[in-house]
Every structure is written in structure tokens, then in C-alpha cells.
Design an enzyme around this catalytic site. Sequence first.
Site, mmCIF file in Angstrom:
data_model
loop_
_atom_site.group_PDB
_atom_site.id
_atom_site.type_symbol
_atom_site.label_atom_id
_atom_site.label_comp_id
_atom_site.label_asym_id
_atom_site.label_seq_id
_atom_site.Cartn_x
_atom_site.Cartn_y
_atom_site.Cartn_z
ATOM 1 N N HIS A 1 2.432 -8.831 -2.646
ATOM 2 C CA HIS A 1 2.174 -7.752 -2.641
ATOM 3 C C HIS A 1 0.879 -6.992 -2.602
ATOM 4 O O HIS A 1 0.245 -7.292 -3.779
ATOM 5 C CB HIS A 1 3.311 -6.609 -3.085
ATOM 6 C CG HIS A 1 2.992 -5.152 -3.069
ATOM 7 N ND1 HIS A 1 2.817 -5.134 -1.978
ATOM 8 C CD2 HIS A 1 2.935 -4.229 -4.368
ATOM 9 C CE1 HIS A 1 2.985 -3.650 -2.216
ATOM 10 N NE2 HIS A 1 2.883 -3.066 -4.028
ATOM 11 N N HIS B 1 1.527 2.348 1.810
ATOM 12 C CA HIS B 1 1.692 1.837 0.303
ATOM 13 C C HIS B 1 0.242 0.391 0.305
ATOM 14 O O HIS B 1 -0.266 0.375 0.014
ATOM 15 C CB HIS B 1 3.152 1.376 -0.205
ATOM 16 C CG HIS B 1 3.423 1.215 -1.550
ATOM 17 N ND1 HIS B 1 4.851 1.585 -1.152
ATOM 18 C CD2 HIS B 1 2.575 0.117 -2.042
ATOM 19 C CE1 HIS B 1 4.388 0.557 -2.984
ATOM 20 N NE2 HIS B 1 3.082 -0.356 -3.539
ATOM 21 N N GLU C 1 7.639 -3.339 -8.970
ATOM 22 C CA GLU C 1 7.837 -3.599 -8.135
ATOM 23 C C GLU C 1 8.767 -5.287 -7.575
ATOM 24 O O GLU C 1 9.039 -5.725 -6.740
ATOM 25 C CB GLU C 1 6.356 -4.045 -6.507
ATOM 26 C CG GLU C 1 6.264 -2.664 -6.381
ATOM 27 C CD GLU C 1 6.628 -2.047 -5.992
ATOM 28 O OE1 GLU C 1 8.066 -2.119 -5.799
ATOM 29 O OE2 GLU C 1 6.248 -0.655 -5.222
ATOM 30 N N HIS D 1 -2.567 -3.999 -1.874
ATOM 31 C CA HIS D 1 -3.253 -2.572 -1.894
ATOM 32 C C HIS D 1 -4.038 -2.689 -0.411
ATOM 33 O O HIS D 1 -5.101 -1.845 -0.876
ATOM 34 C CB HIS D 1 -3.389 -1.798 -2.872
ATOM 35 C CG HIS D 1 -1.727 -1.894 -3.145
ATOM 36 N ND1 HIS D 1 -1.191 -0.717 -4.166
ATOM 37 C CD2 HIS D 1 -0.299 -1.983 -2.827
ATOM 38 C CE1 HIS D 1 -0.401 -0.382 -4.658
ATOM 39 N NE2 HIS D 1 -0.240 -1.273 -3.813
#
Length: 214
Positions: A93, A155, A75, A95
Site C-alpha cells: 500500500h 488516499h 491499515e 501513497h
Amino acid sequence: MTRCAEARQTICEYGRRAVELGLVLGTSGNLSVRTGDLVAVTPAGVALDALTPEMCPVVDLDGYLVEGELQPSSETPLHLAIYHSTFAQAVCHTHSTFATVVATTRTELPAVHYNALQLGGTVRVAEYATYGTPELAEHVRVAMEGKSAALMANHGGVTIGVTLAQAFEASRLLEWLCEVYVRGLGVGEPVVLTPEQLDAVVERSLNPPVFPRR
């Protein structure tokens, strides 16, 4: 690259916290810190609670690897797109569960609590694209305009800050707001704060009450 040594250490510290707080699972999620024209980032395929500073690759703003034996996170293009288009000096980032749940709806996270203002108000959901692609990076860049957080369709979530500590706390707040929203939907239709109500919160924060002393 001694000027990235502190950034790499910080990534390891917050990587462990992200796992401890359940914001990531396995090798999912990634963190980065910008130092001038260089970016220290989590490596591909390594659990965030298993990182050591020397594992964290360093890339330039064009994505070229300048230090490290491991490959950068897939990413990394997303992180670089954010650095090119925002004030960010750090990107987180995750999840996390509730952020991912809301992201599957592909709509938005409305301002159901005034703390949403810390993220820029309503949080947009970036259009879906395969992870690690330029298309996903561009979708997130658009969703982040004027915000410090975005959801990524089917996502997860991404947040930014001037430090990794700030970006990380934004991720925690994003997850909390998503949980409040999801749990609210289980009871009824959550009431969304109006622009006028949000403006009043901003005004209150700029002019806090002063309590007299005896």
C-alpha cells in the site's frame, strides 16, 4: 516465529526501496507478507526506510498480535481483508504521487496502455473511508475483485502479488500508468484501448512470434 523471519527481512528491504523510489513519504504506506496463517506487517508510526526485522509485528489472520513489541500498521485490517478474499501472499500500500492524484478523482484508471492488463485492466477506485477502518477495508476488498490493484479515493493505491517483489512491481506499474494518464490529460483526452484491442494483446502474449534461425 522463525517461519516469518524471511518475511520480516523482505519487508525491510522493500520498505527502503519504496522510500527511495518515492512511493511513500514519511511514515505513510505499509507492506505485509503472509506465511501460512500468519502475516508479517510494517509497524505503526515507523518510516519504511528505518525498519529492522524485529520491528515488524506478526499477526494471525484474525488480527491478533502474536509477535513483536510494536503495534501493527493501522491499515492491517485492509491487508487481512485482502488475504481473506484474494490469492495474495503479499500486499503493498503506497501513497505515490500520481496514483493519489488519480484517486482524488474517485472514478477509475482506464486502460490507456496495454500493460494495464498486468493489473487486471481498468483499475477501480475504492470508495472513501477513514484510514484503518473496517469500512475502508471492505471498500478496497470490493474494488480488488478480479484485479491485482486498486486505487483508494483521496488516499493512495494498493497492489497484491504472490510475493512482495511481485506486489511491489505492481505498485511501480500502477504509479507509471497513473502518471501516463495524468500527463495525457494535460495534452488532451487519452484514448482508452477497446476490449478487442486488449484481447488482441492477450492473444499475442499467448502466441508470441517465432523468428527463424539462419
